[in-house]
Design a protein around this motif. Structure first.
Motif, PDB file in Angstrom:
ATOM      1  N   SER A  75       0.561   4.608  -6.137  1.00 35.12           N
ATOM      2  CA  SER A  75       0.175   3.611  -7.136  1.00 35.12           C
ATOM      3  C   SER A  75      -1.328   3.679  -7.389  1.00 35.12           C
ATOM      4  N   PHE A  76      -1.767   2.924  -8.412  1.00 33.15           N
ATOM      5  CA  PHE A  76      -3.194   2.860  -8.744  1.00 33.15           C
ATOM      6  C   PHE A  76      -3.988   2.016  -7.763  1.00 33.15           C
ATOM      7  N   LYS A  77      -3.327   1.293  -6.885  1.00 37.97           N
ATOM      8  CA  LYS A  77      -3.956   0.263  -6.069  1.00 37.97           C
ATOM      9  C   LYS A  77      -5.101   0.732  -5.161  1.00 37.97           C
ATOM     10  N   PRO A  78      -5.109   1.981  -4.647  1.00 35.26           N
ATOM     11  CA  PRO A  78      -6.252   2.385  -3.814  1.00 35.26           C
ATOM     12  C   PRO A  78      -7.591   2.257  -4.530  1.00 35.26           C
ATOM     13  N   LEU A  79      -7.568   2.391  -5.863  1.00 32.78           N
ATOM     14  CA  LEU A  79      -8.807   2.256  -6.621  1.00 32.78           C
ATOM     15  C   LEU A  79      -9.399   0.862  -6.475  1.00 32.78           C
ATOM     16  N   GLY A  80      -8.564  -0.123  -6.182  1.00 32.58           N
ATOM     17  CA  GLY A  80      -9.027  -1.494  -6.064  1.00 32.58           C
ATOM     18  C   GLY A  80      -9.139  -1.983  -4.642  1.00 32.58           C
ATOM     19  N   GLY A  81      -8.010  -2.038  -3.925  1.00 30.87           N
ATOM     20  CA  GLY A  81      -8.008  -2.610  -2.580  1.00 30.87           C
ATOM     21  C   GLY A  81      -8.886  -1.858  -1.608  1.00 30.87           C
ATOM     22  N   ALA A 120      -5.400  -9.357   3.510  1.00 31.28           N
ATOM     23  CA  ALA A 120      -5.013  -9.550   2.114  1.00 31.28           C
ATOM     24  C   ALA A 120      -3.574 -10.032   2.066  1.00 31.28           C
ATOM     25  N   ALA A 121      -3.221 -10.629   0.931  1.00 30.36           N
ATOM     26  CA  ALA A 121      -1.825 -10.945   0.641  1.00 30.36           C
ATOM     27  C   ALA A 121      -1.307  -9.902  -0.333  1.00 30.36           C
ATOM     28  N   THR A 122      -0.002  -9.667  -0.280  1.00 30.85           N
ATOM     29  CA  THR A 122       0.541  -8.621  -1.150  1.00 30.85           C
ATOM     30  C   THR A 122       1.999  -8.857  -1.472  1.00 30.85           C
ATOM     31  N   ASP A 123       2.428  -8.298  -2.616  1.00 34.12           N
ATOM     32  CA  ASP A 123       3.856  -8.150  -2.884  1.00 34.12           C
ATOM     33  C   ASP A 123       4.237  -6.682  -2.777  1.00 34.12           C
ATOM     34  N   GLY A 124       3.318  -5.888  -2.156  1.00 36.59           N
ATOM     35  CA  GLY A 124       3.645  -4.495  -1.865  1.00 36.59           C
ATOM     36  C   GLY A 124       2.476  -3.541  -1.910  1.00 36.59           C
ATOM     37  N   ASN A 125       2.050  -3.148  -3.097  1.00 33.29           N
ATOM     38  CA  ASN A 125       1.114  -2.041  -3.230  1.00 33.29           C
ATOM     39  C   ASN A 125      -0.328  -2.395  -2.875  1.00 33.29           C
ATOM     40  N   HIS A 126      -0.781  -3.601  -3.176  1.00 31.59           N
ATOM     41  CA  HIS A 126      -2.153  -3.970  -2.836  1.00 31.59           C
ATOM     42  C   HIS A 126      -2.348  -3.951  -1.320  1.00 31.59           C
ATOM     43  N   GLY A 127      -1.402  -4.497  -0.589  1.00 35.99           N
ATOM     44  CA  GLY A 127      -1.504  -4.503   0.869  1.00 35.99           C
ATOM     45  C   GLY A 127      -1.538  -3.100   1.443  1.00 35.99           C
ATOM     46  N   ARG A 128      -0.774  -2.218   0.851  1.00 34.16           N
ATOM     47  CA  ARG A 128      -0.768  -0.833   1.311  1.00 34.16           C
ATOM     48  C   ARG A 128      -2.136  -0.199   1.084  1.00 34.16           C
ATOM     49  N   SER A 129      -2.750  -0.509  -0.056  1.00 37.78           N
ATOM     50  CA  SER A 129      -4.073   0.020  -0.370  1.00 37.78           C
ATOM     51  C   SER A 129      -5.132  -0.489   0.598  1.00 37.78           C
ATOM     52  N   VAL A 130      -5.094  -1.783   0.884  1.00 39.87           N
ATOM     53  CA  VAL A 130      -6.070  -2.367   1.818  1.00 39.87           C
ATOM     54  C   VAL A 130      -5.879  -1.773   3.207  1.00 39.87           C
ATOM     55  N   ALA A 131      -4.629  -1.630   3.644  1.00 42.14           N
ATOM     56  CA  ALA A 131      -4.345  -1.054   4.964  1.00 42.14           C
ATOM     57  C   ALA A 131      -4.805   0.400   5.034  1.00 42.14           C
ATOM     58  N   GLY A 186     -12.874 -15.783  10.518  1.00 43.35           N
ATOM     59  CA  GLY A 186     -14.078 -15.004  10.224  1.00 43.35           C
ATOM     60  C   GLY A 186     -13.775 -13.591   9.768  1.00 43.35           C
ATOM     61  N   TRP A 187     -12.626 -13.402   9.135  1.00 51.53           N
ATOM     62  CA  TRP A 187     -12.230 -12.098   8.630  1.00 51.53           C
ATOM     63  C   TRP A 187     -12.742 -11.901   7.201  1.00 51.53           C
ATOM     64  N   PHE A 188     -12.690 -10.663   6.724  1.00 52.38           N
ATOM     65  CA  PHE A 188     -13.002 -10.354   5.330  1.00 52.38           C
ATOM     66  C   PHE A 188     -11.703 -10.388   4.528  1.00 52.38           C
ATOM     67  N   VAL A 189     -11.607 -11.303   3.582  1.00 50.08           N
ATOM     68  CA  VAL A 189     -10.391 -11.388   2.768  1.00 50.08           C
ATOM     69  C   VAL A 189     -10.592 -10.546   1.509  1.00 50.08           C
ATOM     70  N   ILE A 190      -9.563  -9.759   1.178  1.00 44.10           N
ATOM     71  CA  ILE A 190      -9.642  -8.803   0.057  1.00 44.10           C
ATOM     72  C   ILE A 190      -8.517  -9.121  -0.932  1.00 44.10           C
ATOM     73  N   PRO A 191      -8.622 -10.210  -1.669  1.00 45.30           N
ATOM     74  CA  PRO A 191      -7.557 -10.526  -2.633  1.00 45.30           C
ATOM     75  C   PRO A 191      -7.698  -9.733  -3.916  1.00 45.30           C
ATOM     76  N   ASP A 192      -6.588  -9.518  -4.601  1.00 46.63           N
ATOM     77  CA  ASP A 192      -6.671  -8.893  -5.920  1.00 46.63           C
ATOM     78  C   ASP A 192      -6.582  -9.940  -7.021  1.00 46.63           C
ATOM     79  N   THR A 193      -6.729 -11.204  -6.635  1.00 43.65           N
ATOM     80  CA  THR A 193      -6.744 -12.306  -7.579  1.00 43.65           C
ATOM     81  C   THR A 193      -7.814 -13.296  -7.154  1.00 43.65           C
ATOM     82  N   SER A 194      -8.235 -14.140  -8.089  1.00 41.43           N
ATOM     83  CA  SER A 194      -9.296 -15.099  -7.778  1.00 41.43           C
ATOM     84  C   SER A 194      -8.907 -16.494  -8.239  1.00 41.43           C
ATOM     85  N   ASP A 195      -9.152 -17.466  -7.350  1.00 34.84           N
ATOM     86  CA  ASP A 195      -8.937 -18.866  -7.701  1.00 34.84           C
ATOM     87  C   ASP A 195     -10.211 -19.516  -8.231  1.00 34.84           C
TER      88      ASP A 195
END
Length: 398
Positions: A75-81, A120-131, A186-195
């Motif tokens: 997926s394209f997700k490594p470019l982001g996560g 990070a939270a994920t429904d699949g691909n973002h979590g794989r990218s962060v990992a 005290g972790w680094f959170v890497i979301p692909d969305t922002s509140d």
């Protein structure tokens, strides 16, 4: 002829050709290009020329940016996560060492980040990218998954050394749990969305995604300008990054931009019609799993609020039709391995081009040059084989 029907379609009442102030760093695109292009295995993803489908739909060109081969993650997700992980670690190390550009791939820097955790939270691909990024740079990783994530997707994330934590509820619930835990631990959170409160990491994610269109602009040099783009949107990260990069390149001649979503979780449709972010609740699970989101990202909102011209929604019946079509051989650049989310932008184009009134309103015709993204391949191999009837390797070897 392939046939797909729309559920809903609407013109964005706030659409504008004037480029807004983008919520990104001025040099963010250059940083992303320089960083990601130095990772092992980097290569621009290919663009497929879907000439047969373009002819069927009476369109000039369909350019299909194929992210199914990106870094072997599908997926394209490594470019982001993974890029956002690198930025978070670099900022931390810069504070410790005074170096503005630490080499995260060096053994010395890996030793320095070994005690750090990204999440990070994920429904699949973002979590794989962060990992994947965490493993590449040598830090610990914890990924929160919502209840709809398949076991194969969880296993794929865990294969990169990440700890998986299950959250009852939706993707949005998992996002909140990851953020709360990161603040507490005290972790680094890497979301692909922002509140609207967590901004830096999701901004990095989006800036990394922009490299995909930056590559495409280089690959399409010498071709007529892109006139239309169809972009699938979950929280809106990829869609906003793509729209923004085209806007930067084309100015007020930017392509007509259409957002494509599942009918069950059309948060962008509802938000753009309302003129403000609107949360979609209830059953928001879709076969297009990567788009099963009920809330738009507030990093993406300033771009798509005026940068999206149209919104269309599809039901889940579009998934098998398009996946099987792309898996077939044609005179055009096929077969292509496209997953349930990966096909959705293209499915939106097919549906819009077959709706005479909407086609006319969008200006789709023989002179149209359309850009679409295959955002994922067979990231759930069992689901892919069930839908298509063959595995990805069988499709490519047929």
């Amino acid at each position: 002829m392939i046939k797909i029907s729309l559920e809903r379609a609407a013109r964005n009442p706030a659409a504008s050709l004037s480029l807004p102030e983008l919520p990104f760093e001025a040099d963010g695109m250059e940083i992303a290009r320089r960083t990601i292009s130095n990772w092992p295995g980097y290569a621009p993803s290919p663009i497929r020329d879907l000439s047969d489908l373009a002819a069927e739909l009476d369109l000039g060109k369909i350019w299909f940016k194929d992210e199914s081969v990106r870094f072997g993650l599908g997926s394209f997700k490594p470019l982001g996560g993974a890029f956002a992980v690198s930025r978070a670690l670099s900022r931390h190390l810069a504070g410790e060492t005074g170096s503005e550009a630490p080499d995260l791939l060096s053994s010395d820097m890996k030793a320095r980040v070994a005690s750090l955790t990204v999440t990070a939270a994920t429904d699949g691909n973002h979590g794989r990218s962060v990992a994947w990024g965490a493993r590449m740079f040598g830090c610990r990783c914890v990924i929160f998954v919502c209840s709809s994530v398949s076991q194969q997707r969880k296993d794929a994330i865990a294969s990169y050394g990440a700890e998986i934590r299950q959250v009852d509820g939706s993707f949005d619930d998992a996002v909140r749990m990851a953020d709360q835990t990161a603040r507490k631990e005290g972790w680094f959170v890497i979301p692909d969305t922002s509140d609207g409160e967590t901004v830096i990491a999701p901004r990095d994610v989006t800036q990394g995604y922009m490299l995909m269109v930056d590559e495409a602009l280089e690959q399409l040099k010498g071709e007529p300008p892109v006139t239309h783009i169809f972009l699938q949107a979950g929280v809106g990260g990829m869609a906003s990054a793509s729209a923004a990069r085209f806007w930067q390149a084309y100015g007020d001649k930017r392509p007509v931009t259409t957002i494509v979503e599942p009918e069950k979780c059309a948060c962008w449709y509802e938000s753009l019609v309302a003129g403000k972010p609107v949360a979609v609740t209830g059953d928001i699970d879709s076969a297009m799993a990567g788009l099963s989101c009920g809330e738009v990202s507030l990093i993406a909102w300033p771009v798509l609020e005026t940068g999206a011209d149209f919104m269309v929604t599809l039901n889940d019946d579009a998934v098998p039709v398009m996946m099987r079509y792309l898996a077939g051989r044609g005179g055009d650049d096929r077969p292509v391995i496209a997953g349930e989310t990966g096909i959705s932008g293209l499915a939106g184009l097919v549906a819009a081009a077959q709706d005479e009134a909407l086609r006319k309103e969008m200006g789709l015709g023989p002179d149209s040059h359309v850009f679409v993204v295959n955002s994922e391949g067979d990231t759930d191999p069992d689901a892919y084989k069930t839908i298509v009837g063959k595995s990805a390797s069988e499709v490519l070897g047929q």
